[in-house]
Scaffold this motif. Sequence first.
Motif, short mmCIF file in Angstrom:
data_model
loop_
_atom_site.label_atom_id
_atom_site.label_comp_id
_atom_site.label_asym_id
_atom_site.label_seq_id
_atom_site.Cartn_x
_atom_site.Cartn_y
_atom_site.Cartn_z
N THR A 197 -83.77 40.12 -35.17
CA THR A 197 -82.36 40.06 -34.81
C THR A 197 -81.94 38.73 -34.19
N VAL A 198 -82.90 37.86 -33.89
CA VAL A 198 -82.59 36.54 -33.34
C VAL A 198 -82.63 35.52 -34.47
N ARG A 199 -81.46 34.98 -34.82
CA ARG A 199 -81.37 34.01 -35.91
C ARG A 199 -81.86 32.63 -35.49
N GLY A 200 -81.79 32.34 -34.19
CA GLY A 200 -82.23 31.04 -33.72
C GLY A 200 -82.00 30.87 -32.23
N VAL A 201 -82.77 29.99 -31.62
CA VAL A 201 -82.57 29.64 -30.21
C VAL A 201 -81.77 28.34 -30.20
N ALA A 202 -80.50 28.45 -29.90
CA ALA A 202 -79.60 27.30 -30.01
C ALA A 202 -79.83 26.28 -28.91
N SER A 203 -80.16 26.75 -27.71
CA SER A 203 -80.29 25.82 -26.59
C SER A 203 -81.09 26.44 -25.46
N ILE A 204 -81.91 25.61 -24.82
CA ILE A 204 -82.61 26.01 -23.60
C ILE A 204 -82.35 24.91 -22.57
#
Length: 429
Positions: free
Chosen positions: A416-423
């Motif tokens: 369900t997580v398409r991507g980690v955009a920012s940390i």
Amino acid sequence: MRTRPLKVALLGCGVVGSEVARIMTTHADDLAQRIGAPVELAGVAVRRPSKVREGIDPALVTTDATALVKRGDIDVVVEVIGGIEPARSLITTAFEHGASVVSANKALLAQDGAALHAAAEEHGRDLYYEAAVAGAIPLIRPLRESLAGDKVNRVLGIVNGTTNFILDKMDSTGAGYQEALDEATALGYAEADPTADVEGFDAAAKAAILAGIAFHTRVRLDDVHREGMTEVTAADFRSAKEMGCTIKLLAICERARDGASVTARVHPAMIPLSHPLASVRGAYNAVFVESDAAGQLMFYGPGAGGSPTASAVLGDLVAVCRNKLNGTTGPGESAYAALPVSPMGDVVTRYHISLDVADKPGVLAQVATVFAEHGVSIDTVRQSGKDGEASLVVVTHRAFDAALTGTVEALRKLDTVRGVASIMRVEGE
């Protein structure tokens, strides 16, 4: 006043070196009064001797830097050529032939500071380098002298003017990274190749120097965790503003709460607008120091450029010349604490994580479960979605960096997580 002048050799005559020479000439009388003896520019080592250098006697110019520092009548060598070699060999040769050294070489000091200090001590010479960290800002001398009786716990700072200009422009105008970088380049704040600045190498070298002095521990460049700022986006700034924060590239040197170790790191971070560092604009630098007795101190000013850096060099030159006249040397390396430098995984701070997720029931629960399984407590969650796509922003409580890294790795594996955009780490609270 002694009438025989103290002789100075200048290695490098670029932006900084030419300003050092100019100030030595135009302020010669004042410098003599402050030192107790005249100072004389006895030689200038350059790579291109044919270049016209206003105010410098061509007879002083040489391409043989080694011969210059070996002369034996040189009292102080000012090294502003930068890099590792030949600067390292020239400095050690200067010590061997009777000269003290003033340097602005952050890369060399971060890599080989311990060996250079040892060479200076062996030959009874001074090694001063105020200009290596934050241009005109007096910082090294306050840390190793004014705060010598205190216990410094944290040094948090903006130590690179180029990156601060870029991030400030992104914050104030909504510009993207490349657009802000292009403006910094056009205005002369960024080099044609800005890698050393925007990838954090410059700030990491300065962090190593500051941590070593602040914590009386040898900290090398390899000990500093480094992340650049090229991935910071306009969306990150919008998220920061929603939290009452801005984004800065920070050098952070900390003593562990139990006092048994230290960490040094450079990375972009969100800081509250209420923090003094948040208001540092343009190409300026500022360093925030926290200690037991003095409490919180901030040092602020221009961190680069010919005149500001030359100011710091001349301050060191005056101090070293005074020591020479008095037959003494100033403070050398203080590394008695010998604290271990912990890895980045041991750092504890807060985090802002932006995820691209599927817009359907149960996603938030899945994400929250991953955080819980890795021992990372969630402070706030903000979710927005449309047409099957959603953005999920999670702000955590304080957690170990290693735990957060494990959390992100697990999140990436969720369907369900398409991507980690920012940390983004959250500091200064």
